[in-house]
Design a protein around this motif. Structure first.
Motif, mmCIF file in Angstrom:
data_model
loop_
_atom_site.group_PDB
_atom_site.id
_atom_site.type_symbol
_atom_site.label_atom_id
_atom_site.label_comp_id
_atom_site.label_asym_id
_atom_site.label_seq_id
_atom_site.Cartn_x
_atom_site.Cartn_y
_atom_site.Cartn_z
ATOM 1 N N VAL A 71 4.486 -3.852 9.122
ATOM 2 C CA VAL A 71 4.731 -4.580 7.876
ATOM 3 C C VAL A 71 5.913 -5.533 8.041
ATOM 4 O O VAL A 71 5.835 -6.701 7.650
ATOM 5 C CB VAL A 71 4.980 -3.608 6.706
ATOM 6 C CG1 VAL A 71 5.551 -4.344 5.511
ATOM 7 C CG2 VAL A 71 3.684 -2.903 6.322
ATOM 8 N N SER A 96 4.816 -8.401 10.339
ATOM 9 C CA SER A 96 3.837 -9.296 9.728
ATOM 10 C C SER A 96 4.439 -10.139 8.625
ATOM 11 O O SER A 96 4.237 -11.352 8.574
ATOM 12 C CB SER A 96 2.684 -8.486 9.131
ATOM 13 O OG SER A 96 2.053 -7.729 10.122
ATOM 14 N N LEU A 97 5.172 -9.504 7.751
ATOM 15 C CA LEU A 97 5.641 -10.240 6.586
ATOM 16 C C LEU A 97 6.744 -11.231 6.955
ATOM 17 O O LEU A 97 6.771 -12.343 6.424
ATOM 18 C CB LEU A 97 6.095 -9.288 5.485
ATOM 19 C CG LEU A 97 4.971 -8.451 4.869
ATOM 20 C CD1 LEU A 97 5.460 -7.713 3.629
ATOM 21 C CD2 LEU A 97 3.760 -9.293 4.503
ATOM 22 N N ARG A 150 4.988 -14.145 8.636
ATOM 23 C CA ARG A 150 4.235 -14.934 7.668
ATOM 24 C C ARG A 150 5.174 -15.794 6.842
ATOM 25 O O ARG A 150 4.894 -16.955 6.553
ATOM 26 C CB ARG A 150 3.463 -13.990 6.764
ATOM 27 C CG ARG A 150 3.300 -14.422 5.325
ATOM 28 C CD ARG A 150 2.486 -13.401 4.619
ATOM 29 N NE ARG A 150 1.255 -13.277 5.331
ATOM 30 C CZ ARG A 150 0.127 -13.834 4.891
ATOM 31 N NH1 ARG A 150 0.105 -14.514 3.770
ATOM 32 N NH2 ARG A 150 -0.972 -13.699 5.570
ATOM 33 N N GLU A 185 12.317 -7.616 -0.830
ATOM 34 C CA GLU A 185 10.920 -7.339 -1.178
ATOM 35 C C GLU A 185 10.285 -6.404 -0.150
ATOM 36 O O GLU A 185 9.597 -5.443 -0.502
ATOM 37 C CB GLU A 185 10.145 -8.664 -1.239
ATOM 38 C CG GLU A 185 8.785 -8.551 -1.887
ATOM 39 C CD GLU A 185 8.869 -8.288 -3.382
ATOM 40 O OE1 GLU A 185 9.844 -8.736 -4.006
ATOM 41 O OE2 GLU A 185 7.979 -7.610 -3.922
ATOM 42 N N LEU A 224 9.028 -2.523 -0.765
ATOM 43 C CA LEU A 224 7.658 -2.129 -0.418
ATOM 44 C C LEU A 224 7.663 -0.892 0.467
ATOM 45 O O LEU A 224 6.958 0.088 0.221
ATOM 46 C CB LEU A 224 6.987 -3.301 0.301
ATOM 47 C CG LEU A 224 5.637 -3.098 0.963
ATOM 48 C CD1 LEU A 224 4.569 -2.837 -0.081
ATOM 49 C CD2 LEU A 224 5.259 -4.318 1.784
ATOM 50 N N GLU A 273 -5.513 -17.995 -0.214
ATOM 51 C CA GLU A 273 -4.647 -16.865 -0.544
ATOM 52 C C GLU A 273 -4.129 -16.952 -1.970
ATOM 53 O O GLU A 273 -4.000 -15.942 -2.657
ATOM 54 C CB GLU A 273 -3.462 -16.816 0.424
ATOM 55 C CG GLU A 273 -3.889 -16.381 1.802
ATOM 56 C CD GLU A 273 -2.693 -15.927 2.626
ATOM 57 O OE1 GLU A 273 -2.902 -15.621 3.801
ATOM 58 O OE2 GLU A 273 -1.572 -15.864 2.084
ATOM 59 N N ARG A 328 4.597 -12.274 -8.326
ATOM 60 C CA ARG A 328 5.151 -11.989 -7.004
ATOM 61 C C ARG A 328 4.465 -10.776 -6.376
ATOM 62 O O ARG A 328 4.102 -10.795 -5.196
ATOM 63 C CB ARG A 328 6.660 -11.733 -7.139
ATOM 64 C CG ARG A 328 7.349 -11.470 -5.833
ATOM 65 C CD ARG A 328 8.852 -11.669 -5.959
ATOM 66 N NE ARG A 328 9.400 -10.965 -7.107
ATOM 67 C CZ ARG A 328 10.102 -9.833 -7.027
ATOM 68 N NH1 ARG A 328 10.348 -9.289 -5.853
ATOM 69 N NH2 ARG A 328 10.571 -9.266 -8.100
ATOM 70 N N ARG A 372 1.229 -11.659 -4.871
ATOM 71 C CA ARG A 372 1.356 -12.355 -3.583
ATOM 72 C C ARG A 372 1.634 -11.371 -2.463
ATOM 73 O O ARG A 372 1.087 -11.491 -1.364
ATOM 74 C CB ARG A 372 2.493 -13.376 -3.635
ATOM 75 C CG ARG A 372 2.182 -14.565 -4.496
ATOM 76 C CD ARG A 372 2.966 -15.789 -4.048
ATOM 77 N NE ARG A 372 2.972 -16.804 -5.086
ATOM 78 C CZ ARG A 372 4.007 -17.058 -5.886
ATOM 79 N NH1 ARG A 372 5.134 -16.375 -5.745
ATOM 80 N NH2 ARG A 372 3.923 -17.989 -6.805
ATOM 81 N N VAL A 373 2.473 -10.416 -2.755
ATOM 82 C CA VAL A 373 2.773 -9.417 -1.725
ATOM 83 C C VAL A 373 1.515 -8.640 -1.354
ATOM 84 O O VAL A 373 1.234 -8.416 -0.169
ATOM 85 C CB VAL A 373 3.878 -8.453 -2.205
ATOM 86 C CG1 VAL A 373 4.039 -7.288 -1.241
ATOM 87 C CG2 VAL A 373 5.192 -9.198 -2.366
ATOM 88 N N ALA A 410 -0.611 -10.775 0.816
ATOM 89 C CA ALA A 410 0.011 -10.971 2.136
ATOM 90 C C ALA A 410 -0.133 -9.727 3.009
ATOM 91 O O ALA A 410 -0.420 -9.820 4.203
ATOM 92 C CB ALA A 410 1.482 -11.340 1.975
ATOM 93 N N VAL A 411 0.076 -8.587 2.406
ATOM 94 C CA VAL A 411 -0.007 -7.349 3.179
ATOM 95 C C VAL A 411 -1.430 -7.114 3.685
ATOM 96 O O VAL A 411 -1.645 -6.795 4.863
ATOM 97 C CB VAL A 411 0.470 -6.142 2.343
ATOM 98 C CG1 VAL A 411 0.088 -4.832 3.012
ATOM 99 C CG2 VAL A 411 1.972 -6.220 2.135
ATOM 100 N N GLU A 425 -3.813 -9.270 4.150
ATOM 101 C CA GLU A 425 -4.094 -10.283 5.159
ATOM 102 C C GLU A 425 -3.441 -9.946 6.495
ATOM 103 O O GLU A 425 -4.081 -9.910 7.547
ATOM 104 C CB GLU A 425 -3.491 -11.597 4.639
ATOM 105 C CG GLU A 425 -4.431 -12.742 4.618
ATOM 106 C CD GLU A 425 -4.637 -13.207 6.014
ATOM 107 O OE1 GLU A 425 -5.822 -13.293 6.405
ATOM 108 O OE2 GLU A 425 -3.634 -13.454 6.712
#
Lengths: 211, 211
Positions: A173, A176-177, A180, A197, A201, B141, B165, B168-169, B172-173, B175
């Motif tokens: 995670v 990736s994040l 990105r 963020e 998570l 997305e 938000r 979006r997270v 994103a995760v 993906e």
DNA sequence: GTCTATAGTCTGATAGAC
DNA sequence: GTCTATCAGACTATAGAC
């Protein structure tokens, strides 16, 4: 009997000093060229020119264009391994709650990407990634996951069914994040939003999981 | 005054039928060639050969190699948009808890990648990604995030500080993790582990967040 | 008229002679 | 180290096929 040396590779390493400098000069030049032109338009001619050398000389230090790229990329990865290791070591003595080591780890990783996001993007997105590179990359991730696993196991307030798997998820995670984010908003990588963020998570994940 | 048309591009679209078929034949051939040879070694000559055409003919339908690649990739993205939309529509009438729509969404997305992981990897990792592609991708997305946001807002059991938000997270995760999984274990993409791990992670995130 | 195949041209990576 | 040669592969021009 040694096999015929590949062309252009000097048999013995020559004037170590000068050679090392030249090699580094090529790498620096390549970093600039790739940053400015991208991978495809970052031709070996341009790299040679930026290093104030002729193409042939460049090929004396590197067997081909991709090996320059690979060297640059591996250096980045090593830097990353080191940065993350350092960030975790720094908090290792304090309590081992994820609320504490996660921000350090995520922050270190994000920092790493804030230096030259454009180059980073070229290196990791636009350019071909040979298996050798992917291997090293995965190895680095496994190392990180091992470190994370230690933290997970040492925190009695967590009750994870499978700390090994959780550790892999955590690393995946973060990786990736942050990546990105770099690719989408290069100017804004070290924003605290990103870090917090991701931390939120992952804390939620770690504290909730009861499989 | 119209600028000089680029060479080989027919001014008017000709016999729609045959032309469309030929175009599709090229795309199919390209998919096979890229799958087998990768991007760099997937030369236009090979594509032409696989399509039983000459290079020149291929260039009558596409202005350059990358536009073939782009077309292929965009098609994939469109497929993805559609699959995710369909999966969400299917559960739209039932209760709107994330425990219910997330598995559908993640599953649809993972499915999409299980068809031809090798091609997917070539398309999305090995090949250059022009800005046009990234734009479309980000648009897709955003659309997905909008849909997710609707679900988030309609679930009274969630109390999110910023549903936009969070949406979006979530996207994103999904993906990032599905893609990462595809590239690391192409043979194992539709494993239920992947899906459930991502769902667990996101449910924890959505249920815990109180910012 | 509308495509196709063939035979190029051009650029950039790489090799080899100085 | 430099300079020049070679080679591959993207792209183009054009003569002829349907």
């Amino acid at each position: 009997m040694p096999s015929r040396p590949s062309p252009h590779q000097p048999r013995k390493t020559p004037q170590q000093q000068r050679a090392r400098q030249t090699r580094q000069r090529i790498l620096d030049a390549a970093a600039r060229v790739f940053t400015e032109y991208g991978y495809a338009a970052g031709t070996t001619d341009r790299i040679a020119e930026a290093a104030k050398l002729s193409v042939g000389s460049v090929y004396q230090y590197f067997p081909n264009k991709d090996s320059i790229l690979l060297t640059l990329t591996l250096a980045h990865i090593d830097e990353g391994i080191e940065a993350v290791r350092a960030s975790l070591t720094a908090v290792a003595t304090s309590p081992v709650r994820p609320e504490q080591w996660l921000p350090a780890m995520v922050g270190a990783y994000a920092d790493l990407h804030s230096h030259n996001p454009r180059l980073h993007k070229v290196l990791f997105e636009e350019s071909p990634r040979p298996p050798e590179l992917l291997d090293r990359f995965h190895q680095a991730e496994r190392d990180a996951a091992d470190a994370v696993e230690q933290f997970l196991r040492s925190d009695p307030s967590l009750d994870l069914a499978d700390p090994t798997r959780s550790a892999r998820v955590v690393v995946a995670v973060i990786e990736s994040l942050v990546h990105r984010f770099v690719s989408q908003r290069p100017d804004d990588v070290d924003s605290p939003h990103l870090t917090s963020e991701i931390v939120d998570l992952l804390v939620a994940y770690l504290r909730a999981e009861r499989v």
